[in-house]
Design a protein around this motif. Structure first.
Motif, PDB file in Angstrom:
ATOM      1  N   ASP A 235       0.845  -1.148   0.005  1.00 17.53           N
ATOM      2  CA  ASP A 235      -0.018  -0.020  -0.084  1.00 17.53           C
ATOM      3  C   ASP A 235       0.867   1.439  -0.073  1.00 17.53           C
ATOM      4  N   ALA A 236       1.249   1.614  -1.162  1.00 20.29           N
ATOM      5  CA  ALA A 236       1.916   3.042  -1.109  1.00 20.29           C
ATOM      6  C   ALA A 236       1.585   3.744  -2.519  1.00 20.29           C
ATOM      7  N   ASP A 237       1.761   4.883  -2.744  1.00 19.61           N
ATOM      8  CA  ASP A 237       1.740   5.638  -3.852  1.00 19.61           C
ATOM      9  C   ASP A 237       3.065   5.920  -4.681  1.00 19.61           C
ATOM     10  N   LEU A 238       4.370   5.633  -3.680  1.00 17.72           N
ATOM     11  CA  LEU A 238       5.592   5.336  -4.537  1.00 17.72           C
ATOM     12  C   LEU A 238       6.457   4.569  -3.799  1.00 17.72           C
ATOM     13  N   ILE A 239       6.767   3.728  -4.668  1.00 17.74           N
ATOM     14  CA  ILE A 239       7.875   2.602  -4.366  1.00 17.74           C
ATOM     15  C   ILE A 239       9.287   3.092  -4.601  1.00 17.74           C
ATOM     16  N   ILE A 240      10.127   3.278  -3.865  1.00 17.64           N
ATOM     17  CA  ILE A 240      11.606   3.739  -4.123  1.00 17.64           C
ATOM     18  C   ILE A 240      12.440   2.472  -4.044  1.00 17.64           C
ATOM     19  N   ILE A 241      13.319   2.014  -4.942  1.00 15.53           N
ATOM     20  CA  ILE A 241      13.781   0.854  -4.970  1.00 15.53           C
ATOM     21  C   ILE A 241      15.479   1.323  -4.703  1.00 15.53           C
ATOM     22  N   ALA A 242      16.025   0.867  -3.349  1.00 19.33           N
ATOM     23  CA  ALA A 242      17.142   1.228  -2.986  1.00 19.33           C
ATOM     24  C   ALA A 242      18.109   0.180  -2.771  1.00 19.33           C
TER      25      ALA A 242
END
Length: 267
Positions: free
Chosen positions: A62-69
């Motif tokens: 449940d997220a508007d933005l997924i940051i791949i780090a």
């Protein structure tokens, strides 16, 4: 806005801290996803109100933005093993070196990808990030991403994605080059009999002063060098040694090799 960070290592956590510091998101809307359950307790100390999970636990995101780090070398493994699907309306922001937008889109079967390359001074809010976006991302979505990136320092939008490997080599890896040169200068100070802490102080303050002079002067770098290097003087003796040994070429070649390595990471 709800943000999930896949791979909450140094860079993922420094981004998270910036977002919270500038109140761009509420702590309860931040979800940190990590590989090892053993790190959960430690991360919880810094992010008491945020959700922290391991990759295995997340069946739906449940997220508007997924940051791949995650590390670029680990991306393929992560993409194949995540248990959730990226939803149509979710944005993906990659801060991995080398992995291009097309590869991320194919691996995640998702079109909305922004690729960014930050550097380690983002930890202090003094980083610089180059970024570029897949077609299909709206201007307002890009403005939102830029606002997040700017909380970690400065950001620069690049039309041409291929330039990001150069940005990786120049500013992404760049802090390490300066540390390397500073280390050599400090060691030279010690060899001349200056006590280590004092040598560090002289070198670090010199670097800081030089940075401010560059920033506040209209002179070219050549002219600034000439201002310090008088004919037959001490600076000239040092610079002649650098020139005779091809120091500038070695440095330049190292940076070009860093770019080459960034390109290899995509294969």
């Amino acid at each position: 806005m709800k943000i999930a960070i896949l791979g909450a290592g140094n860079m993922g956590l420094s981004f998270s801290k910036s977002f919270l510091k500038y109140e761009l998101i509420k702590p309860e809307n931040l979800h940190l996803i990590i590989r090892s359950a053993s790190k959960i307790a430690k991360i919880s100390e810094d992010f008491p109100k945020s959700r922290i999970s391991t990759f295995e636990e997340v069946k739906e995101l449940d997220a508007d933005l997924i940051i791949i780090a995650v590390k670029p070398q680990d991306f393929q493994h992560v993409a194949q093993n995540i248990q959730f699907r990226v939803k149509e309306n979710q944005m993906v922001l990659s801060i991995m070196a080398g992995i291009n937008i097309e590869k991320i889109q194919k691996s995640l079967q998702h079109p909305l990808v922004v690729r960014a390359m930050p550097n380690s001074p983002t930890l202090l809010g003094m980083g610089i990030t180059g970024y570029t976006a897949a077609s299909g991302i709206s201007f307002s979505q890009l403005i939102n991403i830029e606002r997040l990136l700017n909380s970690t320092g400065r950001s620069v939008y690049l039309e041409n994605e291929e330039l990001l490997d150069g940005v990786t080599a120049l500013s992404g890896s760049g802090p390490a080059y300066f540390y390397y040169i500073i280390d050599a200068m400090i060691k030279a100070g010690i060899e001349m009999g200056i006590e280590e802490n004092l040598s560090k102080l002289f070198v670090k303050q010199t670097m800081l002063g030089a940075y401010h002079l560059i920033n506040n002067s209209d002179k070219s770098l050549e002219d600034l060098i000439k201002d310090v290097a008088s004919k037959g003087g001490t600076t000239e003796a040092a610079l002649k040694t650098f020139e005779d040994n091809g120091f500038k070429d070695i440095l330049k070649q190292g940076i070009l090799n860093a770019e080459k390595r960034a390109q290899e990471l995509n294969h």
